[in-house]
Design an enzyme around this catalytic site. Structure first.
Site, PDB file in Angstrom:
ATOM      1  N   ASP A   1       0.851  -1.200   0.000  1.00  0.00           N
ATOM      2  CA  ASP A   1       0.000   0.000   0.000  1.00  0.00           C
ATOM      3  C   ASP A   1       0.880   1.240   0.000  1.00  0.00           C
ATOM      4  O   ASP A   1       2.047   1.195  -0.427  1.00  0.00           O
ATOM      5  CB  ASP A   1      -0.953  -0.074   1.210  1.00  0.00           C
ATOM      6  CG  ASP A   1      -2.241   0.691   1.021  1.00  0.00           C
ATOM      7  OD1 ASP A   1      -2.222   1.926   1.156  1.00  0.00           O
ATOM      8  OD2 ASP A   1      -3.287   0.066   0.743  1.00  0.00           O
ATOM      9  N   ASP A   2       0.358   2.337   0.486  1.00  0.00           N
ATOM     10  CA  ASP A   2       1.033   3.642   0.451  1.00  0.00           C
ATOM     11  C   ASP A   2       2.410   3.585   1.134  1.00  0.00           C
ATOM     12  O   ASP A   2       2.694   2.665   1.907  1.00  0.00           O
ATOM     13  CB  ASP A   2       0.133   4.646   1.180  1.00  0.00           C
ATOM     14  CG  ASP A   2       0.380   6.077   0.762  1.00  0.00           C
ATOM     15  OD1 ASP A   2       1.336   6.326   0.016  1.00  0.00           O
ATOM     16  OD2 ASP A   2      -0.392   6.953   1.200  1.00  0.00           O
TER      17      ASP A   2
ATOM     18  N   LYS B   1      -3.932  -0.660  -6.601  1.00  0.00           N
ATOM     19  CA  LYS B   1      -4.954   0.040  -5.797  1.00  0.00           C
ATOM     20  C   LYS B   1      -4.768   1.532  -6.041  1.00  0.00           C
ATOM     21  O   LYS B   1      -3.678   2.058  -5.822  1.00  0.00           O
ATOM     22  CB  LYS B   1      -4.754  -0.306  -4.326  1.00  0.00           C
ATOM     23  CG  LYS B   1      -5.582   0.528  -3.356  1.00  0.00           C
ATOM     24  CD  LYS B   1      -5.428   0.008  -1.921  1.00  0.00           C
ATOM     25  CE  LYS B   1      -6.046   0.960  -0.904  1.00  0.00           C
ATOM     26  NZ  LYS B   1      -5.919   0.463   0.475  1.00  0.00           N
TER      27      LYS B   1
ATOM     28  N   ASP C   1      -6.024   5.164  -5.013  1.00  0.00           N
ATOM     29  CA  ASP C   1      -6.741   5.957  -4.015  1.00  0.00           C
ATOM     30  C   ASP C   1      -7.190   7.280  -4.625  1.00  0.00           C
ATOM     31  O   ASP C   1      -6.863   7.578  -5.787  1.00  0.00           O
ATOM     32  CB  ASP C   1      -5.774   6.181  -2.837  1.00  0.00           C
ATOM     33  CG  ASP C   1      -6.479   6.090  -1.514  1.00  0.00           C
ATOM     34  OD1 ASP C   1      -7.667   6.451  -1.460  1.00  0.00           O
ATOM     35  OD2 ASP C   1      -5.842   5.677  -0.530  1.00  0.00           O
TER      36      ASP C   1
ATOM     37  N   SER D   1     -10.967   3.793  -5.516  1.00  0.00           N
ATOM     38  CA  SER D   1     -11.675   4.287  -4.327  1.00  0.00           C
ATOM     39  C   SER D   1     -12.715   5.329  -4.736  1.00  0.00           C
ATOM     40  O   SER D   1     -13.284   6.026  -3.893  1.00  0.00           O
ATOM     41  CB  SER D   1     -10.672   4.892  -3.341  1.00  0.00           C
ATOM     42  OG  SER D   1      -9.733   3.918  -2.965  1.00  0.00           O
TER      43      SER D   1
ATOM     44  N   ARG E   1     -13.973   0.702  -3.598  1.00  0.00           N
ATOM     45  CA  ARG E   1     -14.286   0.998  -2.193  1.00  0.00           C
ATOM     46  C   ARG E   1     -15.499   1.919  -2.150  1.00  0.00           C
ATOM     47  O   ARG E   1     -15.553   2.914  -2.854  1.00  0.00           O
ATOM     48  CB  ARG E   1     -13.089   1.704  -1.543  1.00  0.00           C
ATOM     49  CG  ARG E   1     -11.867   0.805  -1.291  1.00  0.00           C
ATOM     50  CD  ARG E   1     -11.971   0.112   0.066  1.00  0.00           C
ATOM     51  NE  ARG E   1     -12.189   1.080   1.121  1.00  0.00           N
ATOM     52  CZ  ARG E   1     -11.207   1.751   1.742  1.00  0.00           C
ATOM     53  NH1 ARG E   1      -9.962   1.497   1.453  1.00  0.00           N
ATOM     54  NH2 ARG E   1     -11.481   2.629   2.682  1.00  0.00           N
TER      55      ARG E   1
ATOM     56  N   ASP F   1     -12.473   3.725   5.593  1.00  0.00           N
ATOM     57  CA  ASP F   1     -11.420   2.770   5.967  1.00  0.00           C
ATOM     58  C   ASP F   1     -11.899   1.902   7.121  1.00  0.00           C
ATOM     59  O   ASP F   1     -12.524   2.407   8.058  1.00  0.00           O
ATOM     60  CB  ASP F   1     -10.179   3.518   6.473  1.00  0.00           C
ATOM     61  CG  ASP F   1      -9.391   4.144   5.341  1.00  0.00           C
ATOM     62  OD1 ASP F   1      -9.900   4.202   4.215  1.00  0.00           O
ATOM     63  OD2 ASP F   1      -8.262   4.581   5.606  1.00  0.00           O
TER      64      ASP F   1
HETATM   65  C1  GLA Z   1      -6.584   5.785   2.368  1.00  0.00           C
HETATM   66  C2  GLA Z   1      -7.115   4.412   1.989  1.00  0.00           C
HETATM   67  C3  GLA Z   1      -6.428   3.349   2.842  1.00  0.00           C
HETATM   68  C4  GLA Z   1      -4.925   3.411   2.636  1.00  0.00           C
HETATM   69  C5  GLA Z   1      -4.424   4.815   2.943  1.00  0.00           C
HETATM   70  C6  GLA Z   1      -2.962   4.988   2.570  1.00  0.00           C
HETATM   71  O1  GLA Z   1      -6.960   6.153   3.649  1.00  0.00           O
HETATM   72  O2  GLA Z   1      -8.502   4.350   2.148  1.00  0.00           O
HETATM   73  O3  GLA Z   1      -6.915   2.073   2.484  1.00  0.00           O
HETATM   74  O4  GLA Z   1      -4.613   3.045   1.327  1.00  0.00           O
HETATM   75  O5  GLA Z   1      -5.167   5.820   2.250  1.00  0.00           O
HETATM   76  O6  GLA Z   1      -2.506   6.286   2.780  1.00  0.00           O
END
Ligand code: GLA
Length: 419
Positions: free
Chosen positions: A81-82, A157, A159, A191, A217, A221
């Site tokens: 992820d990030d 993914k 965002d 998202s 999404r 979260d």
């Molecule tokens: C958002 C996404 C999370 C994650 C964070 C990363 O909040 O909804 O799932 O990927 O960013 O910064």
């Protein structure tokens, strides 16, 4: 006119047809491990409480999935992820993995993950910055899509922090087309609807979303509290009509990660395992992507058994892909019912039901299959399996009740196989 010239003229008249996401991916809800829920943006590798997001972590996750039975159960994607990149692009405008934490680069990791028979996922964001302030993909679609493809990424993914509705509505489509053009099948997770509904406070139009995204999404979260599980499950309960229309092979609503293995924040008097089981049961029934996010070095035996329960995963991965229909008995008790493709050698669908109990007390209720048209046609007799305990209980007719007891803040799930 021949069929071929018909097709050609269609494509000339409607060029957008070639731009639809047609990567053939996510025919079943994707399963795997994703870094965010447990490791978040842990970039400090000297911190000893939570392991940092680095190459050795990702390799160890691949090893666990390979060695500990997760691949056999269906878990497939390892997703970063990030917080994986350098804060600046290089002189060619390309993204660069953090030079210390990912010193051998992403292609090296992809090769390692692929050598285990797994697939590799990464993260970006549609804006100039990711949600944690790393470089996002805005104004760099072509170059970043080419970079991800050159790293053999299988899952992306995307965002949507810090951007407005107009750009969300065009950017996700443009990026889908750009990814398509790389020629590499990349599972595309958006998202988009979440930001439209909850950040921009606008109505979501799902038509373009399901045309261009494999996962999307729609809710906040997931956070490690019981209350958060409650609100997420209730949100998806209220999304049934939309899911009936839009949820299925290649296009799945994504309620965010599983908390099994990660656990809940300790709260006095709350047995968190029941909550984790409840979440997993609902995700199996929805059916939702099963993305774990936890420390696989330290997962408890009972949590691991839950994740690896093949009868539960089979409900999720069923080819019929029909979303479970929720029937609320009261605001804290819901029966979810869903048909399955017939077992080998049988013409009639199997059927699963789950009872989800948010009451702070145990509940016993009867379940009568004949009341749920969603599972028609009924046959005369069924064999009843208690999925969580993986035992066959008895044979019944569709008119006979099955009495089930659900512990407080927990769920049970049963599958009925026609005889
Ligand atoms: C958002 C996404 C999370 C994650 C964070 C990363 O909040 O909804 O799932 O990927 O960013 O910064």
């Amino acid at each position: 006119m021949s069929l071929w010239s018909d097709v050609l003229s269609l494509l000339i008249l409607f060029p957008a047809l070639v731009d639809l996401l047609n990567n053939g991916l996510a025919l079943k809800p994707p399963m795997g491990w994703l870094s965010w829920g447990y490791h978040e943006c842990q970039v400090d590798c000297k911190n000893t409480t939570v392991r940092c997001l680095d190459e050795s972590l990702i390799m160890s996750v691949a090893d666990h999935l390979f060695n500990d039975g997760y691949i056999e159960a269906g878990y497939e994607y390892v997703i970063i992820d990030d917080c994986w990149s350098e804060p600046q692009r290089n002189e060619f405008g390309q993204l660069v993995p953090d030079r210390e934490r990912f010193s051998r680069g992403m292609k090296f990791l992809a090769d390692y993950i692929h050598s285990k028979g797994l697939k590799f996922g990464m993260y970006t964001s549609l804006g100039t910055y990711t949600c944690k302030g790393y470089p996002g993909i805005r104004d760099h679609f072509e170059i970043d899509a080419a970079t991800f493809a050159s790293w053999d990424v299988d899952f992306l993914k995307v965002d949507g922090c810090f951007i407005k509705a107009d750009y969300l509505n065009t950017g996700y489509i443009d990026l889908s087309r750009t990814l398509n053009k790389t020629g590499r099948p990349i599972l595309y997770t958006c998202s988009w609807p979440y930001y439209i509904q909850f950040i921009e406070n606008k109505m979501v139009n799902f038509e373009p979303i399901v045309e261009h995204c494999n996962l999307f999404r729609t809710y906040h979260d997931i956070f490690h509290t019981a209350g958060n599980i409650y609100h997420t499950v209730k949100f998806f309960e209220s999304s049934y009509d939309l899911m009936k229309k839009y949820h299925g092979p290649g296009q799945w609503f994504d309620p965010d990660m599983l908390l099994v293995g990660r656990g809940l924040n300790p709260t006095k008097g709350i047995d968190s395992f029941g909550w984790l089981r409840l979440q997993m049961v609902v995700y199996a029934m929805l059916p939702a992507p099963l993305l774990i996010s936890c420390n696989l070095d330290a997962i408890s035996q009972k949590e691991k058994e839950l994740l690896l329960n093949k009868d539960l995963v089979a409900i999720n991965q069923d080819m019929m892909a029909v979303p479970a229909q929720p029937f609320a008995i009261d605001p804290f008790l819901t029966i979810w019912v869903k048909p399955h493709e017939p077992k080998k050698g049988n013409m009639n669908p199997a059927c699963s039901f789950a009872v989800v109990n948010f009451h702070f007390r145990d509940v016993t209720i009867p379940f009568f299959l004949h009341k749920y048209a969603v599972c028609e046609p009924f046959t005369r007799r069924y064999s009843v399996m208690d999925v969580l305990n993986r035992t066959f209980l008895k044979n019944i007719t569709s008119l006979e009740p099955i009495h089930v007891t659900v512990p407080s803040s927990d769920a049970v799930v049963y599958t009925l196989f026609p005889l």
